[in-house]
Each structure stands twice: as C-alpha cells, then as structure tokens.
Design a protein around this motif. Structure first.
Motif, PDB file in Angstrom:
ATOM      1  N   ILE A   5     -61.137 -10.657   1.132  1.00 37.40           N
ATOM      2  CA  ILE A   5     -61.807  -9.499   0.522  1.00 37.40           C
ATOM      3  C   ILE A   5     -63.293  -9.488   0.892  1.00 37.40           C
ATOM      4  O   ILE A   5     -63.840  -8.452   1.281  1.00 37.40           O
ATOM      5  N   LEU A   6     -63.943 -10.627   0.805  1.00 34.47           N
ATOM      6  CA  LEU A   6     -65.360 -10.712   1.183  1.00 34.47           C
ATOM      7  C   LEU A   6     -65.558 -10.433   2.675  1.00 34.47           C
ATOM      8  O   LEU A   6     -66.551  -9.811   3.074  1.00 34.47           O
ATOM      9  N   GLY A   7     -64.609 -10.871   3.500  1.00 25.83           N
ATOM     10  CA  GLY A   7     -64.688 -10.616   4.940  1.00 25.83           C
ATOM     11  C   GLY A   7     -64.599  -9.135   5.267  1.00 25.83           C
ATOM     12  O   GLY A   7     -65.316  -8.632   6.140  1.00 25.83           O
ATOM     13  N   VAL A   8     -63.727  -8.420   4.576  1.00 20.06           N
ATOM     14  CA  VAL A   8     -63.611  -6.974   4.786  1.00 20.06           C
ATOM     15  C   VAL A   8     -64.921  -6.289   4.417  1.00 20.06           C
ATOM     16  O   VAL A   8     -65.415  -5.428   5.153  1.00 20.06           O
ATOM     17  N   ILE A   9     -65.496  -6.683   3.308  1.00 19.61           N
ATOM     18  CA  ILE A   9     -66.777  -6.108   2.887  1.00 19.61           C
ATOM     19  C   ILE A   9     -67.842  -6.385   3.944  1.00 19.61           C
ATOM     20  O   ILE A   9     -68.599  -5.496   4.337  1.00 19.61           O
ATOM     21  N   ALA A  10     -67.887  -7.616   4.441  1.00 20.57           N
ATOM     22  CA  ALA A  10     -68.887  -7.997   5.442  1.00 20.57           C
ATOM     23  C   ALA A  10     -68.754  -7.182   6.718  1.00 20.57           C
ATOM     24  O   ALA A  10     -69.753  -6.768   7.312  1.00 20.57           O
ATOM     25  N   ILE A  11     -67.544  -6.919   7.136  1.00 20.79           N
ATOM     26  CA  ILE A  11     -67.335  -6.179   8.382  1.00 20.79           C
ATOM     27  C   ILE A  11     -67.669  -4.696   8.218  1.00 20.79           C
ATOM     28  O   ILE A  11     -68.188  -4.071   9.130  1.00 20.79           O
ATOM     29  N   LEU A  12     -67.420  -4.147   7.056  1.00 17.50           N
ATOM     30  CA  LEU A  12     -67.621  -2.705   6.864  1.00 17.50           C
ATOM     31  C   LEU A  12     -69.044  -2.313   6.477  1.00 17.50           C
ATOM     32  O   LEU A  12     -69.493  -1.219   6.814  1.00 17.50           O
ATOM     33  N   VAL A  13     -69.767  -3.176   5.785  1.00 21.40           N
ATOM     34  CA  VAL A  13     -71.121  -2.853   5.331  1.00 21.40           C
ATOM     35  C   VAL A  13     -72.090  -2.933   6.516  1.00 21.40           C
ATOM     36  O   VAL A  13     -72.042  -3.878   7.291  1.00 21.40           O
ATOM     37  N   PRO A  14     -72.967  -1.944   6.668  1.00 23.07           N
ATOM     38  CA  PRO A  14     -73.953  -1.987   7.754  1.00 23.07           C
ATOM     39  C   PRO A  14     -74.907  -3.179   7.600  1.00 23.07           C
ATOM     40  O   PRO A  14     -75.177  -3.630   6.490  1.00 23.07           O
ATOM     41  N   GLY A  15     -75.413  -3.642   8.730  1.00 26.78           N
ATOM     42  CA  GLY A  15     -76.345  -4.763   8.735  1.00 26.78           C
ATOM     43  C   GLY A  15     -75.616  -6.098   8.680  1.00 26.78           C
ATOM     44  O   GLY A  15     -74.417  -6.178   8.929  1.00 26.78           O
ATOM     45  N   PHE A  16     -76.339  -7.154   8.378  1.00 25.22           N
ATOM     46  CA  PHE A  16     -75.779  -8.493   8.194  1.00 25.22           C
ATOM     47  C   PHE A  16     -74.945  -8.932   9.403  1.00 25.22           C
ATOM     48  O   PHE A  16     -73.795  -9.351   9.265  1.00 25.22           O
ATOM     49  N   LYS A  17     -75.539  -8.838  10.590  1.00 23.54           N
ATOM     50  CA  LYS A  17     -74.815  -9.102  11.831  1.00 23.54           C
ATOM     51  C   LYS A  17     -74.233 -10.515  11.894  1.00 23.54           C
ATOM     52  O   LYS A  17     -73.106 -10.698  12.349  1.00 23.54           O
ATOM     53  N   LEU A  18     -74.981 -11.497  11.439  1.00 27.84           N
ATOM     54  CA  LEU A  18     -74.485 -12.874  11.482  1.00 27.84           C
ATOM     55  C   LEU A  18     -73.306 -13.062  10.531  1.00 27.84           C
ATOM     56  O   LEU A  18     -72.326 -13.730  10.861  1.00 27.84           O
ATOM     57  N   VAL A  19     -73.371 -12.432   9.386  1.00 28.23           N
ATOM     58  CA  VAL A  19     -72.265 -12.515   8.424  1.00 28.23           C
ATOM     59  C   VAL A  19     -71.018 -11.868   9.020  1.00 28.23           C
ATOM     60  O   VAL A  19     -69.902 -12.361   8.843  1.00 28.23           O
ATOM     61  N   LYS A  20     -71.187 -10.776   9.757  1.00 34.06           N
ATOM     62  CA  LYS A  20     -70.058 -10.120  10.423  1.00 34.06           C
ATOM     63  C   LYS A  20     -69.400 -11.075  11.414  1.00 34.06           C
ATOM     64  O   LYS A  20     -68.166 -11.154  11.493  1.00 34.06           O
ATOM     65  N   GLU A  21     -70.219 -11.778  12.188  1.00 34.12           N
ATOM     66  CA  GLU A  21     -69.670 -12.732  13.161  1.00 34.12           C
ATOM     67  C   GLU A  21     -68.845 -13.806  12.458  1.00 34.12           C
ATOM     68  O   GLU A  21     -67.768 -14.172  12.918  1.00 34.12           O
ATOM     69  N   TRP A  22     -69.341 -14.308  11.346  1.00 36.65           N
ATOM     70  CA  TRP A  22     -68.615 -15.313  10.579  1.00 36.65           C
ATOM     71  C   TRP A  22     -67.326 -14.727  10.007  1.00 36.65           C
ATOM     72  O   TRP A  22     -66.289 -15.395   9.955  1.00 36.65           O
TER      73      TRP A  22
END
Length: 128
Positions: A56-73
């Motif tokens: 669930i947290l991963g989906v949020i990270a991928i969809l929310v703009p910004g936080f590029k490093l979090v998206k990679e993780w």
C-alpha cells in the motif's frame, strides 16, 4: 517524451497500482484466500500484514508526485516481492497458472512502469 511512451507508462502504472493496492488490502485483511496462498509456502500469517503495509505504501509512493528516491525504492521493493513470490511458488512445487501468472504479470507492469516513467519521476545522476 512521446505520447505512446507516456500512455504505456500510465497504463502499466495504473495496472500495477490496482494490483498491488488490491493485494495489499486483502493481505492486511488476512482474507482466507491469502492465508491459503502463503501457508503452503511456509510463511507465517503475520507476514501478510508486513507485505500488505509495504504494498500500500509502495503504491502511494509511485503515484504521488516528487520523492524520486522513494519511488526507486518502491519499484525495487515491488520487484523483489514479485520475484520472491514467483520463486517461492516454484520452489514449493506450486506450478498453478495463478501462482505463475500473478507475479509474472505484476513483474511485467513493474518493469514497464519503471522503464517508461517520465523524466520528472527519474533520478538524474550527477556523473552523466
């Protein structure tokens, strides 16, 4: 970015997000289907809460703009989770279509979403 690439990104990301969110919610709810899925693989039931929360947290990270490093993780975490799921099923002799196609399909969406993501969602290396 070309229109076709952007469409591929959003379609793959939407399918990835829907699949991971749905499986994350069902894991959190500890549905019987999920209990029956992980028990033969040797995983404890509490593993569903860990996996569900991170999905669930991963989906949020991928969809929310910004936080590029979090998206990679998040992409890496999804990749590890799905390759781990596929390997677990194969190692336990579970060759059912659902056991193979579920993680394999999500792997395809993970790779397509990651590869076609717009420049605004990528980390740019300083050494390039």
């Amino acid at each position: 970015m070309k229109k076709a690439q952007l469409m591929t990104y959003w379609i793959a990301t939407a399918l990835l997000g829907i699949g991971m969110l749905q499986s994350g919610i069902f894991a959190e709810l500890r549905t019987q289907q999920w209990i029956d899925l992980i028990t033969p693989l040797g995983y404890p039931i509490y593993f569903l809460n860990i996996l569900g929360t991170w999905k669930i947290l991963g989906v949020i990270a991928i969809l929310v703009p910004g936080f590029k490093l979090v998206k990679e993780w998040a992409y890496a975490g999804f990749f590890f989770a799905m390759t781990g799921a596929l390997a677990s099923h194969l190692a336990c002799g579970d060759y059912a279509v659902k056991a193979i196609l579920g993680p394999s399909g999500q792997l395809m969406f993970i790779i397509l979403s990651w590869y076609f993501r717009p420049a605004s969602r990528k980390i740019v290396s300083v050494n390039q």
